[in-house]
Design a protein around this motif. Structure first.
Motif, PDB file in Angstrom:
ATOM      1  N   ASP A  39       0.792   5.276  -0.513  1.00  0.00           N
ATOM      2  CA  ASP A  39       0.328   6.166   0.555  1.00  0.00           C
ATOM      3  C   ASP A  39       1.463   6.727   1.404  1.00  0.00           C
ATOM      4  OD1 ASP A  39      -2.290   5.979  -0.153  1.00  0.00           O
ATOM      5  OD2 ASP A  39      -2.836   4.473   1.356  1.00  0.00           O
ATOM      6  N   CYS A  40       2.632   6.083   1.420  1.00  0.00           N
ATOM      7  CA  CYS A  40       3.735   6.574   2.242  1.00  0.00           C
ATOM      8  C   CYS A  40       4.301   7.857   1.645  1.00  0.00           C
ATOM      9  CB  CYS A  40       4.839   5.526   2.361  1.00  0.00           C
ATOM     10  SG  CYS A  40       6.235   6.059   3.375  1.00  0.00           S
ATOM     11  N   ARG A  94       7.236   5.213  -2.500  1.00  0.00           N
ATOM     12  CA  ARG A  94       7.036   6.373  -1.638  1.00  0.00           C
ATOM     13  C   ARG A  94       7.141   7.668  -2.450  1.00  0.00           C
ATOM     14  NH1 ARG A  94      11.631   4.390   2.646  1.00  0.00           N
ATOM     15  NH2 ARG A  94      10.863   2.231   2.836  1.00  0.00           N
ATOM     16  N   MET A 148      -1.304  10.247   8.168  1.00  0.00           N
ATOM     17  CA  MET A 148      -2.354   9.847   7.212  1.00  0.00           C
ATOM     18  C   MET A 148      -3.598  10.716   7.397  1.00  0.00           C
ATOM     19  SD  MET A 148      -1.208   7.414   5.252  1.00  0.00           S
ATOM     20  CE  MET A 148       0.311   8.387   5.269  1.00  0.00           C
ATOM     21  N   ARG A 162       0.828  -1.212   0.000  1.00  0.00           N
ATOM     22  CA  ARG A 162       0.000   0.000   0.000  1.00  0.00           C
ATOM     23  C   ARG A 162       0.862   1.261   0.000  1.00  0.00           C
ATOM     24  NH1 ARG A 162      -3.796   1.929   5.073  1.00  0.00           N
ATOM     25  NH2 ARG A 162      -3.580   4.169   4.608  1.00  0.00           N
ATOM     26  N   GLY A 163       2.018   1.212   0.633  1.00  0.00           N
ATOM     27  CA  GLY A 163       2.833   2.414   0.793  1.00  0.00           C
ATOM     28  C   GLY A 163       3.817   2.681  -0.321  1.00  0.00           C
ATOM     29  N   ARG A 205      -5.577  10.425   4.004  1.00  0.00           N
ATOM     30  CA  ARG A 205      -5.500   9.032   3.568  1.00  0.00           C
ATOM     31  C   ARG A 205      -5.886   8.099   4.712  1.00  0.00           C
ATOM     32  NH1 ARG A 205       0.214   9.521   0.127  1.00  0.00           N
ATOM     33  NH2 ARG A 205      -0.567  11.137  -1.297  1.00  0.00           N
ATOM     34  N   LEU A 219      -1.545   2.275   7.514  1.00  0.00           N
ATOM     35  CA  LEU A 219      -0.394   1.982   6.660  1.00  0.00           C
ATOM     36  C   LEU A 219       0.653   1.209   7.467  1.00  0.00           C
ATOM     37  CD1 LEU A 219       1.220   2.285   4.044  1.00  0.00           C
ATOM     38  CD2 LEU A 219       1.976   4.532   4.859  1.00  0.00           C
TER      39      LEU A 219
END
Length: 485
Positions: free
Chosen positions: A264-265, A249, A303, A245-246, A308, A312
């Protein structure tokens, strides 16, 4: 054998200098939970010796006391004698199985929240923030020159360290003697030398390990992380960075410029800044992670700021991580915890605890030990009876004086008397007065008719005469001369 070399061709050093760790303050549910655990554990450690517990006139009134001089262990209403050390062994076994249970269920949560090294390190890190400021201020001060300000702050901080360390050592010795009395004697210079030596050693170790070595104790000195690693499996909850998911970066600006091109990171490194051991959880599970979950609080905060979804970095099993990576839905935490392995640990732990409680409830507070004197083995009296001599050890484990009756069974025609009595006054039983919380030795003479078997088993028993009749009994041997046919 040639020494290892790095990429520059220079020999690689055998040891790497420690890099300073300056955890940033963070707020969140796990940080509040750590606050609560720290407050409770420190309150228990420092406050327990001062709790009073009335056990009557003949016993100490300290709730928890390891009385080495009199070989007793007191914990509120429970009193453990040396011959009952199996209760202490049972508690240690329960502690070990409890650690296995916690590790199987939630990984290194013990290390992250309740380990003494973690608790005192966390306390000292709060002292750092109080005196030096938060992370950036601490780094600037550490890298700056030795000015008057730096010397003053170091003196104040180390003074607080020493105060905490001293009270830590002082609280420890309170568990081994009456706390108010020992405190008065300690400051008057009248305490035993071992008390001053113990406080000095514990002050030094707390000051050094909690103030300076910190994460090095967890990573290098403590064997428990290695043991825990072997005990965890794919179903153990771990603090996990969800790389699917992350990654990749990218900052918020890059993500806005290239929709769908970044994870998402946002690569803010807040998870690293708040870590008390200085690791990067994004590099995967590692021995430096103590599962304190402060990185979860930091990441969730970021987040929320960037709009978001949280999670995470989150508690997650490796099995659930694989399911989520494939697009599936992970199972609830309750099902993760209630699995066969943790249930077996919980069952064994509960069974040992229940057995110990049952044993404590059923144990007699009057104990008997009998020793047959062998020199001489028997004596023939003028009336033809045979006399044997026994030494009784009557242990009164109550904090009050008691009177007990001693009787025999299984030996027809037997008569009893003690050194204080006589053969003429012998009867079917004797009465003995027992001092509170003590062992009384009694020399018992037992006479029985001649002509029986050369060796005959019989029972010596005790019975309380003060409203609590429960006693003890022991089977012993009566010797006679062999009958010639």
């Amino acid at each position: 054998m040639a020494s290892p070399e790095d990429l520059s061709g220079q020999p690689a050093p055998l040891y790497v200098a420690r890099k300073g760790v300056y955890p940033k303050a963070v707020n969140g549910s796990f940080r509040r939970f750590k606050w609560a655990i720290m407050a409770v554990t420190l309150a228990i450690y420092y406050g327990t010796p001062w709790i009073r517990w009335d056990r009557g006139l003949y016993a100490p009134d300290q709730a928890v006391l390891v009385d080495l001089a009199n070989r007793r262990f007191y914990m509120f209403q429970i009193e453990i004698w040396p011959h009952e050390f199996y209760y202490v062994a049972g508690l240690l076994i329960m502690a070990g199985i409890g650690l296995f249970l916690v590790t199987s269920a939630v990984g290194r949560a013990w290390c992250g929240y309740a380990c003494p090294q973690t608790v005192w390190t966390d306390l000292f890190q709060h002292v750092d923030r109080l005196v030096d400021g938060d992370r950036n201020a601490q780094i600037r001060l550490a890298n700056g020159p030795w000015t008057a300000e730096k010397i003053t702050k170091r003196a104040i901080k180390y003074g607080i360290y020493l105060t905490v360390a001293f009270w830590t050592g002082g609280a420890w010795i309170m568990y081994f003697a009456d706390a108010p009395t020992l405190t008065r004697d300690f400051w008057a210079g009248q305490a035993a030398p071992v008390a001053y030596g113990t406080v000095a050693v514990l002050t030094a170790t707390t000051f050094i390990l909690g103030g300076f070595m910190r994460e090095q104790v967890c990573i290098y000195m403590c064997p428990w992380p290695r043991i825990q690693t072997a005990m965890m499996d794919e179903k153990s909850l771990l603090v996990t960075y969800k790389d699917w998911r992350g990654e990749p970066r990218g900052s918020v600006k890059k993500a806005a410029a290239q929709p769908g091109g970044f994870g998402d990171c946002v690569d803010c490194s807040q998870c690293v800044a708040v870590c008390p051991t200085g690791i990067d959880i994004r590099e995967g599970p590692q021995i430096g992670c103590i599962t304190c979950a402060l990185c979860i609080d930091a990441c969730d905060g970021v987040m929320k700021q960037v709009g978001r979804p949280r999670g995470l970095i989150d508690y997650c099993t490796l099995d659930d991580a694989a399911i989520e990576k494939a697009g599936g839905q992970s199972q609830p935490v309750r099902k993760t915890l209630m699995r066969p392995r943790t249930l077996v640990y919980l069952g064994v732990w509960s069974a040992i605890g229940a057995a110990m409680l049952f044993s404590l409830g059923q144990r007699t507070r009057l104990d008997l030990a009998v020793q047959h004197e062998r020199s001489p083995l028997y004596v023939q009296l003028s009336d033809g009876h045979i006399r044997n001599t026994y030494t009784l050890k009557l242990r009164n484990m109550e904090t009050r004086p008691r009177r007990v009756a001693v009787t025999v069974s299984g030996l027809g025609g037997a008569a009893l008397w003690t050194e204080a009595g006589s053969r003429k006054a012998a009867g079917q039983r004797i009465e003995v007065a027992l001092a509170p919380d003590s062992v009384t030795r009694v020399k018992l003479f037992v006479a029985a008719p001649a002509g029986g078997s050369a060796r005959q088993d019989f029972t010596i028993a005790t019975r309380g005469l003060d409203g609590n009749p429960r006693g003890d009994a022991e089977t012993i041997q009566f010797d006679r001369p062999e009958t010639v046919p």
